[in-house]
Design an enzyme around this catalytic site. Structure first.
Site, PDB file in Angstrom:
ATOM      1  N   MET A  93      -4.549  -1.922  13.974  1.00 41.92           N
ATOM      2  CA  MET A  93      -5.609  -1.082  13.420  1.00 41.92           C
ATOM      3  C   MET A  93      -5.309   0.418  13.516  1.00 41.92           C
ATOM      4  O   MET A  93      -6.190   1.217  13.847  1.00 41.92           O
ATOM      5  CB  MET A  93      -6.943  -1.423  14.094  1.00 41.92           C
ATOM      6  CG  MET A  93      -7.304  -2.900  14.014  1.00 41.92           C
ATOM      7  SD  MET A  93      -7.218  -3.596  12.351  1.00 41.92           S
ATOM      8  CE  MET A  93      -8.923  -3.489  11.872  1.00 41.92           C
ATOM      9  N   ARG A  94      -4.067   0.804  13.229  1.00 38.79           N
ATOM     10  CA  ARG A  94      -3.724   2.224  13.138  1.00 38.79           C
ATOM     11  C   ARG A  94      -3.152   2.491  11.758  1.00 38.79           C
ATOM     12  O   ARG A  94      -2.353   1.690  11.255  1.00 38.79           O
ATOM     13  CB  ARG A  94      -2.643   2.625  14.164  1.00 38.79           C
ATOM     14  CG  ARG A  94      -2.991   2.413  15.604  1.00 38.79           C
ATOM     15  CD  ARG A  94      -4.223   3.132  16.068  1.00 38.79           C
ATOM     16  NE  ARG A  94      -4.148   4.588  15.983  1.00 38.79           N
ATOM     17  CZ  ARG A  94      -5.209   5.380  16.125  1.00 38.79           C
ATOM     18  NH1 ARG A  94      -6.409   4.870  16.313  1.00 38.79           N
ATOM     19  NH2 ARG A  94      -5.078   6.679  16.057  1.00 38.79           N
ATOM     20  N   HIS A 112      -4.324  -8.799   5.118  1.00 36.40           N
ATOM     21  CA  HIS A 112      -5.654  -8.206   4.936  1.00 36.40           C
ATOM     22  C   HIS A 112      -6.650  -9.318   4.641  1.00 36.40           C
ATOM     23  O   HIS A 112      -6.370 -10.188   3.808  1.00 36.40           O
ATOM     24  CB  HIS A 112      -5.617  -7.201   3.780  1.00 36.40           C
ATOM     25  CG  HIS A 112      -6.920  -6.504   3.581  1.00 36.40           C
ATOM     26  ND1 HIS A 112      -7.386  -5.538   4.449  1.00 36.40           N
ATOM     27  CD2 HIS A 112      -7.886  -6.656   2.650  1.00 36.40           C
ATOM     28  CE1 HIS A 112      -8.577  -5.127   4.044  1.00 36.40           C
ATOM     29  NE2 HIS A 112      -8.899  -5.794   2.952  1.00 36.40           N
TER      30      HIS A 112
END
Ligand code: GAR
Length: 217
Positions: A93-94, A112
């Site tokens: 999550m970066r 995704h």
């Protein structure tokens, strides 16, 4: 042909990571997971990876403040140390800079939890329910600088039920995530995926000729 050396980048529980580790246990699978790297020291997936005998590294983004290039230099150093050839983002999550993404062009995948290009970004299941779509799903794509974009390697759809909650829908989607991520990595590691004019072409892909209909009445 030697197996491709793969790093899986995580931030959380790592169920997709675990699915890739499981697939790669098969010695005929064209990729081996040589590193699991987390930006969060408390990511649950790290202990799963260690238990599977896989090297882990943590590059804690909070220690770099706003210095994104320094964070990415540390990521790159870890990837080089383990001689990584393909990077799989799996709930990482970066956001990554165009510079870092460019270094890994055509060699970095992301999963995704939506049928892209619909529902980029966060809270995909909530937004799918709000939109009333009847089919939802997951996408594996090559990473490009623009978030949740990039050539699509594989997708899988699930039916959305009238009584679905975010949780029930997420539970159905995560199951297909695990299947398409190991499939997509296999295709890429075998060199069967070519990017032509921004789209993936898969050599020797068996095309399903049926239609996916939902609701089926
Ligand atoms: C997965 O659903 C993945 O698709 C999603 O995070 C979850 C990670 O679960 N990724 C994103 O939302 C990326 N923007 P996992 O840690 O159990 O694999």
């Amino acid at each position: 042909m030697s197996r491709k050396r793969v790093a899986v980048l995580i931030s959380g529980r790592g169920s997709n990571m675990a699915a890739l580790i499981e697939a790669a246990k098969d010695k005929t699978y064209p990729a081996e997971i040589v590193l699991v790297l987390s930006n969060r020291p408390d990511a649950g997936g790290l202990s799963t990876a260690r238990a599977a005998g896989i090297a882990t590294e943590t590059v804690d983004h909070t220690t770099f403040g706003k210095d994104r290039p320094a964070f990415e230099r540390a990521l790159q150093a870890a990837l080089e140390k383990h001689r990584v050839e393909i990077v799989c983002l799996a709930g990482f999550m970066r956001l990554l800079t165009a510079d870092f993404v460019g270094r890994w062009e055509g060699r970095m995948l992301n999963i995704h939890p939506a049928l892209l290009p619909s529902f980029k970004g966060l809270d995909t299941h909530k937004r799918a329910l709000e939109a009333g779509v009847k089919l939802h799903g997951a996408t594996v794509h090559f990473v490009v600088p623009e978030m949740d974009s990039g050539p699509i390697v594989a997708q899988a759809a699930v039916a959305v039920r009238d009584d679905d909650s975010e949780e029930t829908l997420a539970a159905r989607v995560i199951q297909v995530e695990h299947r398409i991520y190991s499939l997509a990595l296999k295709l890429v590691a075998e060199g069967r995926v070519r990017i032509v004019a921004g789209r993936c072409r898969t050599d020797g892909a068996a095309m399903p000729d049926g239609a996916f209909l939902a609701p089926e009445a």
